[in-house]
Design an enzyme around this catalytic site. Sequence first.
Site, PDB file in Angstrom:
ATOM      1  N   GLU A   1     -53.631  35.337  -1.274  1.00 21.64           N
ATOM      2  CA  GLU A   1     -53.746  35.153   0.167  1.00 21.64           C
ATOM      3  C   GLU A   1     -54.325  33.802   0.580  1.00 21.64           C
ATOM      4  OE1 GLU A   1     -52.388  36.960   2.265  1.00 21.64           O
ATOM      5  OE2 GLU A   1     -52.265  39.007   1.524  1.00 21.64           O
TER       6      GLU A   1
ATOM      7  N   GLY B   1     -43.360  41.054   6.118  1.00 23.96           N
ATOM      8  CA  GLY B   1     -42.372  40.014   6.295  1.00 23.96           C
ATOM      9  C   GLY B   1     -42.910  38.614   6.506  1.00 23.96           C
ATOM     10  N   GLY B   2     -44.186  38.345   6.131  1.00 21.19           N
ATOM     11  CA  GLY B   2     -44.728  37.011   6.323  1.00 21.19           C
ATOM     12  C   GLY B   2     -44.768  36.664   7.799  1.00 21.19           C
TER      13      GLY B   2
ATOM     14  N   THR C   1     -46.393  42.106   1.754  1.00 22.43           N
ATOM     15  CA  THR C   1     -46.950  43.079   2.687  1.00 22.43           C
ATOM     16  C   THR C   1     -46.228  44.425   2.752  1.00 22.43           C
ATOM     17  OG1 THR C   1     -47.563  41.141   3.988  1.00 22.43           O
ATOM     18  CG2 THR C   1     -47.919  43.250   4.998  1.00 22.43           C
TER      19      THR C   1
ATOM     20  N   ASP D   1     -52.330  31.256   2.404  1.00 23.00           N
ATOM     21  CA  ASP D   1     -52.094  31.351   3.848  1.00 23.00           C
ATOM     22  C   ASP D   1     -52.913  30.325   4.626  1.00 23.00           C
ATOM     23  OD1 ASP D   1     -50.212  33.330   3.703  1.00 23.00           O
ATOM     24  OD2 ASP D   1     -51.493  34.954   4.398  1.00 23.00           O
TER      25      ASP D   1
ATOM     26  N   SER E   1     -53.437  35.167   9.322  1.00 21.99           N
ATOM     27  CA  SER E   1     -52.416  36.128   8.914  1.00 21.99           C
ATOM     28  C   SER E   1     -51.410  36.310  10.035  1.00 21.99           C
ATOM     29  CB  SER E   1     -53.072  37.473   8.580  1.00 21.99           C
ATOM     30  OG  SER E   1     -52.103  38.478   8.375  1.00 21.99           O
ATOM     31  N   SER E   2     -50.244  36.861   9.685  1.00 20.25           N
ATOM     32  CA  SER E   2     -49.242  37.265  10.678  1.00 20.25           C
ATOM     33  C   SER E   2     -49.170  38.781  10.829  1.00 20.25           C
ATOM     34  CB  SER E   2     -47.859  36.732  10.283  1.00 20.25           C
ATOM     35  OG  SER E   2     -47.846  35.329  10.259  1.00 20.25           O
TER      36      SER E   2
END
Length: 612
Positions: free
Chosen positions: A467, A518-519, A423, A470, A495-496
Site C-alpha cells: 500500500e 478497482g484502484g 481490493t 499509493d 486511497s480510492s
Amino acid sequence: MTSRTSPRLARLASSIVCGNLLLAGLLTTPALAQEGFEYARPDISPESSSGYQEKPGWSTSSFAVAAANPLATDAGYQVIKAGGSAIDAAIAVQMVLTLVEPQSSGIGGGSFLMLFDGEEVHAFDGREKAPLGADESLFLNADGDPIDFMTAVESGRSVGVPGTLRMLELAHDEYGELPWKSLFAPAITLATEGFEISPRLHQSLVSTPSLAEDEIAGAYFFDDQGEPLEVGTTLRNPALAAILTKVAEEGSSALHTGEFAEDLVSRVRNHPELPGTLSLEDMAGYAALEREPLCTPWRDWEVCGFPPPSSGHLTLMQILGMMEALPEIETAIHEGVPTVDWLHPFLEASRLAFADRGRYIGDSDFVEPPGGDWNTLLAPDYLAKRAELIKQQSMGSGEARPGNPGSLETAYASQPQQPEHGTSHISIVDPRGQAVAMTSSIEQAFGSRIMANGGGELDGGYLLNNELTDFSFTPTDEQGTPIANRVQPGKRPRSSMSPTLVFERESGELVASLGSPGGAAIIHYTAQTLDAMLTRGVDAQQALDLPHAITTGGTVYLEQGRFPEATLSDLRGLGHEVETRELTSGLQALKVTEDGFYGGADPRREGVVMGD
C-alpha cells in the site's frame, strides 16, 4: 459519528432467492454454542469462470450478505443466522477472503469500514501506515528520481503497517454480538480442511509469475515445476490456520506483537533487493481510528462515505454533484449501455474531480483541507462553477486543472498520476437494521509478493500489502512545492476505496450499501452504480451489469467488448482519446425494498449474495 434516525426494519423469516447459481442445500443454520456458533462447512466451490458471468440478483427479507467469493459470503450468512451482527459477519467474511481471495485483501493489509448502527453512521479506519523509519526518499533512487513502479511494488519498501485486524477488533468491541473467537471458525476450518482453487485465483496466479520468486508463496501456490496450481486443486493453509487460531484466542495483538510480528518484520527488513524499515515498534504501535464520516446531500438522498485518507467519497460525490448541476440527461441508458449523452459529462466531471483529488487530498492527520473543511470540495456553488467548465467538446487529456474550493495555509502541488490496483468489497445488512459497507485491500494482486507464515515450518500464510506505493513517489513538484500525498513517517497513504451507505434525506431510512475494488477506478464504478441504481430506474444487479467507462484525466478507457463501435466513434468526435480494455470491478450492492432487500454481485467476479 453522524446521527441518523432509525431505518425501516426488514421483515423476518423468508428464504433466499438464488437464481441459477444452484446453491440449494448450501445454507445450513449453525447451532448456537457457548463459543458463539458452530460453523457448518459448505459444500461449494466458486463459480466456473473468472470472466463475465451473468448474475440473477437476489431478493431477501430479513438480512443480506454480499461478498466476492461464495465461501466468504456463506461464512457471513452463518454468523448472522447464529445471532451475529453485521460487524460479526464482516469479520468472518474478511477472514475467509484472506484465505480464498488472497490476491485482493487479507490480514496483511488494510480496510475502511462504514457502519450504520440503526441510529448513527460510523467510519472505522484500518488503513495501513508508513513506518516511522520511512521518509520522502522512500521511492527515490540515489539521483533523487522515482524508482520503477513495479520494482517498488515487489519490495520491502512498499509494505505498510497492516490495520485490518486492529480495525475489526475496534468495531467488534463496540458492535459485536458473538464472541470474537467464534468468528474465526469458518476461516480456520477451511484453511485446515482445504478449499478448491477458483478460476479467478488461478488466473491471478497465471498473471503474476513473479509471486513464485517468493520462497513461501512459491511453495504454496505453485507446483514442483513452478506452474500455478490448477482450478479445482484442494489447497490447505495450515500456517494461516495457526495464525488465525492465535488471533482468535488473543485478539489482534497476536499479529501485532510477538512471534508473528517478528516474522512479518523480518520478511520486510530482509527483502533481498529493497528492504523496508518496518519495525516491531511500528507493528505494536498501530492504532485503528474511528473518524467522522462524510455525509453529503445528493438529490433525494444523503450519501455517507469515508473521509481522507480516502479520496473515494469526495471524488465520486464531486463527479455526481457536477453532473447534478448540468441539464438533466433525457436518456442515460439505452439497451443496457450508457449513452454518449451521459458518458461525456461523466468523463469530463471525472477529469475535473481527479484534478482536485491530485492537488488537495491526503491523510487528514497530515494534510489541511481547503478552507479547513473537506466539505468545501463538495459545496454546491463550487461544483456548479466547476460544472460550467464542461462543454460540448472534451477539454482533452491532461487539460483539467484543480479548482479553488477554499484557502489553504499551505499550498500543495498536483501529484503525478501513477497506478493503483487491488481490493475486495463486502456489504451486509443484518436483521437488527445495522448495515456495513467495507472495502479491504492489499493493493496490487498478491500485494508486495511477500508471504509471511508466522515464522514456523507450516505451509502457506498470508500476503503482505504494497500500500505504500499509493503515496506519491515524488514528494514535491519542480518548484519544490510539497505534494499532499507524499511519504511521511506514520502517515496513511491516500486511497480510492469508497465504502458507501445511502439514506433517504427526509426519513433518514437506510437505502443501500455498496462499494467496489478497482484502484482509482473504484470511484467511477461506485459513482456510476449510485447514479444508475438511484436515478435511472434500474435494480441493483442491472446497475452492476452496466459496462464501465473511466478516466483520471487522460485517456478514456471503455470496457472491452461492451460498447457499440458507434459509442467509441462519437466520443472521439467529442475530443476524447478513447481506448478499450478490461475493467474488472468487483461491485457488491444491497438496496432496501418494500419486502426486504435486493442484492447484486458483480458479473466480472465470483461474488454472490445470501440471506433470508
